[in-house]
Design an enzyme around this catalytic site. Structure first.
Site, short mmCIF file in Angstrom:
data_model
loop_
_atom_site.label_atom_id
_atom_site.label_comp_id
_atom_site.label_asym_id
_atom_site.label_seq_id
_atom_site.Cartn_x
_atom_site.Cartn_y
_atom_site.Cartn_z
N ARG A 60 8.86 -5.74 29.49
CA ARG A 60 8.40 -6.89 28.71
C ARG A 60 9.48 -7.56 27.86
O ARG A 60 9.19 -8.26 26.89
CB ARG A 60 7.23 -6.46 27.81
CG ARG A 60 6.00 -6.21 28.62
CD ARG A 60 4.77 -5.88 27.83
NE ARG A 60 4.66 -6.49 26.53
CZ ARG A 60 4.33 -7.76 26.31
NH1 ARG A 60 4.07 -8.57 27.33
NH2 ARG A 60 4.25 -8.21 25.09
N GLU A 77 2.61 -13.12 29.11
CA GLU A 77 1.69 -13.19 27.96
C GLU A 77 1.60 -14.65 27.50
O GLU A 77 2.61 -15.35 27.44
CB GLU A 77 2.24 -12.31 26.83
CG GLU A 77 1.35 -12.23 25.62
CD GLU A 77 1.92 -11.31 24.55
OE1 GLU A 77 3.12 -11.01 24.59
OE2 GLU A 77 1.14 -10.89 23.67
N HIS A 107 0.89 -0.86 20.32
CA HIS A 107 1.87 -1.13 19.28
C HIS A 107 2.60 0.12 18.81
O HIS A 107 2.82 0.33 17.62
CB HIS A 107 1.20 -1.83 18.09
CG HIS A 107 1.61 -3.27 18.00
ND1 HIS A 107 2.44 -3.74 17.01
CD2 HIS A 107 1.33 -4.31 18.78
CE1 HIS A 107 2.65 -5.01 17.20
NE2 HIS A 107 1.99 -5.39 18.27
N ARG A 159 -6.15 -9.42 27.26
CA ARG A 159 -5.79 -8.27 26.44
C ARG A 159 -6.87 -8.10 25.38
O ARG A 159 -7.18 -9.03 24.64
CB ARG A 159 -4.44 -8.54 25.76
CG ARG A 159 -3.88 -7.34 25.04
CD ARG A 159 -2.64 -7.70 24.23
NE ARG A 159 -3.00 -8.05 22.87
CZ ARG A 159 -2.12 -8.11 21.86
NH1 ARG A 159 -0.82 -7.87 22.08
NH2 ARG A 159 -2.49 -8.44 20.65
N ASP A 170 -2.75 -3.27 23.99
CA ASP A 170 -1.46 -3.04 23.34
C ASP A 170 -1.64 -1.99 22.24
O ASP A 170 -2.45 -2.19 21.32
CB ASP A 170 -0.97 -4.37 22.73
CG ASP A 170 0.43 -4.31 22.17
OD1 ASP A 170 0.99 -3.20 22.06
OD2 ASP A 170 0.98 -5.38 21.84
N TYR A 214 -4.81 -2.89 13.39
CA TYR A 214 -4.05 -3.69 14.34
C TYR A 214 -4.88 -4.76 15.04
O TYR A 214 -5.93 -4.49 15.58
CB TYR A 214 -3.41 -2.79 15.40
CG TYR A 214 -2.80 -3.60 16.50
CD1 TYR A 214 -1.83 -4.53 16.20
CD2 TYR A 214 -3.24 -3.48 17.79
CE1 TYR A 214 -1.29 -5.31 17.17
CE2 TYR A 214 -2.69 -4.26 18.79
CZ TYR A 214 -1.72 -5.17 18.47
OH TYR A 214 -1.19 -5.95 19.43
N GLU A 268 0.16 -1.25 26.98
CA GLU A 268 1.45 -1.68 26.44
C GLU A 268 1.88 -0.85 25.23
O GLU A 268 1.05 -0.51 24.38
CB GLU A 268 1.32 -3.15 26.03
CG GLU A 268 2.56 -3.71 25.39
CD GLU A 268 2.33 -5.11 24.84
OE1 GLU A 268 1.38 -5.79 25.25
OE2 GLU A 268 3.13 -5.52 23.99
N GLU A 299 9.11 -5.31 24.45
CA GLU A 299 9.23 -6.56 23.69
C GLU A 299 10.27 -6.48 22.58
O GLU A 299 10.80 -7.51 22.17
CB GLU A 299 7.87 -7.00 23.14
CG GLU A 299 7.32 -6.09 22.07
CD GLU A 299 5.95 -6.50 21.58
OE1 GLU A 299 5.12 -6.89 22.41
OE2 GLU A 299 5.72 -6.45 20.36
N TRP A 329 4.47 0.10 13.69
CA TRP A 329 3.59 -1.07 13.85
C TRP A 329 3.97 -1.84 15.07
O TRP A 329 5.09 -2.26 15.20
CB TRP A 329 3.65 -1.99 12.64
CG TRP A 329 2.53 -2.92 12.66
CD1 TRP A 329 1.25 -2.67 12.26
CD2 TRP A 329 2.54 -4.27 13.17
NE1 TRP A 329 0.47 -3.76 12.47
CE2 TRP A 329 1.22 -4.76 13.04
CE3 TRP A 329 3.52 -5.09 13.74
CZ2 TRP A 329 0.84 -6.03 13.42
CZ3 TRP A 329 3.15 -6.36 14.13
CH2 TRP A 329 1.83 -6.83 13.96
C1 GCO Z 1 2.59 -8.80 21.60
C2 GCO Z 1 3.32 -8.32 20.39
C3 GCO Z 1 3.08 -9.10 19.15
C4 GCO Z 1 4.10 -8.70 18.09
C5 GCO Z 1 4.77 -9.81 17.39
C6 GCO Z 1 5.79 -9.28 16.40
O1 GCO Z 1 2.37 -7.99 22.48
O2 GCO Z 1 2.31 -9.99 21.65
O3 GCO Z 1 3.10 -6.95 20.20
O4 GCO Z 1 1.78 -8.83 18.81
O5 GCO Z 1 3.49 -7.94 17.13
O6 GCO Z 1 5.32 -10.63 18.34
O7 GCO Z 1 6.72 -10.23 16.04
MG MG Z 2 3.06 -6.09 22.12
#
Ligand code: GCO
Ligand code: MG
Length: 411
Positions: A291, A347, A220, A153, A218, A165, A244, A270, A411
């Site tokens: 995820r 991951e 975010h 990544r 990612d 980020y 992602e 996530e 975020w």
């Molecule tokens: C990822 C996630 C992490 C999160 C974190 C927040 O893809 O690993 O986006 O970067 O920001 O786990 O608690």
């Molecule tokens: Mg993530």
């Protein structure tokens, strides 16, 4: 409900410790002495879930048969009236995972055997390369390729934004404990600056590493659906394994717009807590990878259900594996990963720090970029309470993101 081989729950303990990061660990002990471990860590809100477990869940577990995982899951989900939610679902997950651990130990089998056995030799993983510049990021990726990783990544700072980020302005990685700050650190965000710079990272990555290496990214949740659609199209020539969290998707329908415009594979989930959060996304085939994490979506029982549902729609699982998930969550997911017929990728950000390795032990191994699950009964993890007591809870917040005019952003 009875069963001849009852394992009566005698003790339920919640331990919040900070061996480098804050973790909420649940330990369920049965009258036979067999115990199981679960993870209930909700990054930045650890004490809420610990209190929920101690005050509301633990009293309901004493005297129950630990073998009745499904009934206990339903009891804690339907029975409380208040369904879903991150605190509730992380609590259910911790109980569920601890009960699977107990069942495995009682059966003298690793949990993956109880799920149906191994479907593959090892679990494929992706790792992170992050840097202040494209060159830094790719140098880091080069080191990881040298260590045998086959999927990376890539995240790089956005030029013109002071800290963004993946990389904080003062170089403290956002994965690290932010406990030297009383309040959440704040990052600036500009979609325009990001969109103007992101392509170069992948142009240069393909030049340097060729076409065999799997690349991921990612976002975010920082884009709108149509911006994400444009990003997906822009990155098509660089053949990502997945893009992602392109868009925040409380409204799952948002993904239809992204999907209609690009063939870049999409991943999300996530922060989802239940199968309901990803239902439309999966059954409309708007995503390629789901995820959801064991800790945040209700444990092994729930993750297995999500995986089976996703399989009907050609969606594969790619569980979240950031360092704020404890090694117990990681082990639980690894057992799912090695079993699930529709496993995609896991991951991986390392096996923790010196401190966390003092507190948690596990029998996972990384060999040539592939994770191998051990054959200890249960989950194969252990937790040293005495070592954990040396590392008390340490309040820490995730950063927040603001547009350059101060507007709070995702975020
Ligand atoms: C990822 C996630 C992490 C999160 C974190 C927040 O893809 O690993 O986006 O970067 O920001 O786990 O608690
Ligand atoms: Mg993530």
């Amino acid at each position: 409900m009875s069963g001849n081989r009852k394992l009566i729950i005698e003790d339920v303990k919640v331990i919040v410790s900070c061996p480098g990061r804050n973790f909420v660990t649940l330990k369920i002990t049965t009258e036979s002495g067999i115990y199981g471990l679960g993870d209930a860590t909700v990054n930045g809100r650890e004490q809420a879930v610990a209190t929920y477990l101690r005050e509301h869940v633990a009293p309901c577990l004493i005297g129950r048969n630990a073998h009745e995982i499904e009934d206990i899951w339903q009891y804690l989900y339907k029975g409380v009236y208040w369904r879903k939610g991150p605190i509730n679902m992380a609590s259910i997950a911790a109980v569920d995972v601890a009960l699977w651990d107990i069942k495995g130990k009682a059966a003298d089998l690793p949990v993956y055997e109880l799920l149906g056995g191994k479907s593959r030799r090892g679990v494929g993983v992706y790792v992170h390369a992050t840097g202040n510049t494209v060159e830094d990021t790719l140098d880091r990726a080069g080191e990881l390729v040298g260590q045998g990783y086959q999927a990376i990544r890539l995240q790089s700072s956005v030029p013109g934004l002071d800290g963004s980020y993946g990389v904080l302005g003062d170089k403290k990685d956002y994965f690290e404990l932010q406990n030297d700050r009383p309040l959440p650190p704040e990052h600036p965000w500009s979609t325009k600056k990001y969109m103007n710079s992101i392509e170069e990272l992948f142009v240069e990555a393909r030049k340097r590493f060729g076409n065999e290496l799997h690349l991921l990214h990612d976002v975010h949740s920082r884009l709108t659906p149509i911006e994400a659609a444009r990003l997906g199209k822009m990155l098509e020539p660089y053949d990502l394994l997945f893009l992602e969290d392109a868009v925040a998707a409380e409204n799952q329908e948002s993904y239809r717009i992204v999907r209609d415009h690009t063939t870049t594979p999409l991943a999300i989930g996530e922060i989802y807590n239940t199968i309901w959060d990803c239902k439309d996304m999966i059954q409309n085939q708007w995503i390629d990878y789901i995820r959801t994490a064991s800790t945040h979506a209700g444990g092994i029982t729930a993750l297995r259900r999500i995986a089976d549902f996703a399989a009907l729609y050609h969606v594969r699982i790619a569980p979240h594996g950031a360092p704020d998930l404890s090694p117990i969550c990681y082990a639980a997911q690894s057992h799912i990963d090695i079993w699930a017929p529709n496993f995609g990728i896991q991951e991986f950000v390392g096996f923790g720090t010196e401190k966390s390795n003092e507190v948690f032990s596990h029998d996972l191994k990384m060999v040539d970029g592939m994770l191998h699950v051990g054959d200890r009964p249960g989950l194969g993890v252990d937790f040293d309470e005495e070592a954990a007591a040396k590392y008390p809870y340490n309040r820490s917040y995730l950063p927040v993101s603001r547009l350059e005019d101060g507007t709070l952003w995702s975020w």
